[in-house]
Scaffold this active site. Structure first.
Site, PDB file in Angstrom:
ATOM      1  N   GLN A   1       0.707  -1.236   0.197  1.00  0.00           N
ATOM      2  CA  GLN A   1      -0.001  -0.055  -0.079  1.00  0.00           C
ATOM      3  C   GLN A   1       1.003   1.167   0.079  1.00  0.00           C
ATOM      4  O   GLN A   1       1.344   1.652  -1.050  1.00  0.00           O
ATOM      5  CB  GLN A   1      -0.788  -0.015   1.196  1.00  0.00           C
ATOM      6  CG  GLN A   1      -2.258   0.783   0.988  1.00  0.00           C
ATOM      7  CD  GLN A   1      -3.434   0.709   2.069  1.00  0.00           C
ATOM      8  OE1 GLN A   1      -3.346  -0.414   2.318  1.00  0.00           O
ATOM      9  NE2 GLN A   1      -4.393   1.255   1.924  1.00  0.00           N
ATOM     10  N   ASP A   2       1.194   1.822   1.220  1.00  0.00           N
ATOM     11  CA  ASP A   2       2.186   3.003   0.996  1.00  0.00           C
ATOM     12  C   ASP A   2       3.422   2.338   1.918  1.00  0.00           C
ATOM     13  O   ASP A   2       3.217   1.425   2.781  1.00  0.00           O
ATOM     14  CB  ASP A   2       1.546   4.180   1.393  1.00  0.00           C
ATOM     15  CG  ASP A   2       0.979   4.218   3.053  1.00  0.00           C
ATOM     16  OD1 ASP A   2       0.927   3.145   3.574  1.00  0.00           O
ATOM     17  OD2 ASP A   2       0.823   5.383   3.567  1.00  0.00           O
ATOM     18  N   PRO A   3       4.531   3.136   1.816  1.00  0.00           N
ATOM     19  CA  PRO A   3       5.818   2.943   2.387  1.00  0.00           C
ATOM     20  C   PRO A   3       5.633   2.656   3.974  1.00  0.00           C
ATOM     21  O   PRO A   3       4.640   3.311   4.545  1.00  0.00           O
ATOM     22  CB  PRO A   3       6.820   3.822   2.108  1.00  0.00           C
ATOM     23  CG  PRO A   3       6.236   4.443   0.670  1.00  0.00           C
ATOM     24  CD  PRO A   3       4.588   4.392   0.849  1.00  0.00           C
TER      25      PRO A   3
END
Length: 223
Positions: A60-62
């Site tokens: 998804q996101d870092p």
């Protein structure tokens, strides 16, 4: 079409992409800590060239903790303890792949170099603030990445863990690619079906069936 430059190079000229880079640059210049560091934002593409991709794992996101993220989904830098989702990925590997030994680190570059594209759908994040860059426009770019892989490549394996990844990959052509889905490996959901999904052996089964080189999921024990 062999390189990312050929496949998606034109995206970098698009106004939306320029706008993403401007927003990230402004955030960095304002003194906020943004992960991953600027030189590592596109690491996934640098380590796994377009014509080398065999498997796509969507994140998804870092990671937004200090010095965790380095541009590969689920991976952390050497010296950083594997986060809970990665611990659960290793747990599943140890039951799915005979002889798999759990490494002491969470550095997944060994997979990337074998053709596993570890792609986050959003490529930057502010320290301590999950999903803080979710509206920057990264999703448009990563949709395009998945789209071009879907259209231009054959017999890829897409591992879609959790509803976000599954929604992102819903347009993938199942007649020419293998799409494996399960709940996310996060401790909140892993017990709902990620454990026991056997995605790693199923990936190799599919690659073998199409006379493609299997992934050696074993990572070095130490880094």
């Amino acid at each position: 079409m062999n390189t990312w430059k050929e496949a998606i190079g034109q995206e970098k000229q698009q106004p939306y992409f320029q706008h993403i880079l401007q927003q990230v640059q402004q955030a960095r210049q304002s003194g906020r800590t943004i992960y991953p560091p600027q030189e590592e934002v596109f690491s996934a593409f640098r380590l796994t060239e377009f014509d080398q991709v065999r498997v796509v794992i969507l994140g998804q996101d870092p990671y937004h903790g200090v010095n965790q993220a380095h541009g590969l989904a689920f991976s952390v830098k050497p010296g950083i303890a594997p986060p809970p989702s990665l611990v659960n990925i290793y747990k599943e590997l140890s039951t799915d792949i005979m002889g798999f030994q759990t490494p002491s680190h969470g550095y997944l570059v060994g997979w990337a170099k074998q053709g596993v594209l570890l792609l986050n759908t959003v490529l930057t994040v502010e320290q301590g603030l999950a999903h803080s860059h979710a509206n920057f426009g990264w999703e448009t770019f990563t949709d395009r990445v998945i789209h071009v892989l879907n259209e231009q490549r054959d017999h890829l394996v897409f591992l879609l863990w959790g509803s976000h990844a599954q929604k992102k990959g819903q347009f993938i052509d199942r007649t020419k690619h293998c799409v494996l889905t399960s709940p996310h490996p996060s401790p909140l959901s892993a017990h709902r079906g990620f454990f026991g999904c056997r995605h790693f052996s199923k990936t190799n089964q599919y690659l073998r069936h199409h006379n493609l080189t299997e992934i050696n999921w074993q990572l070095p024990m130490t880094i």
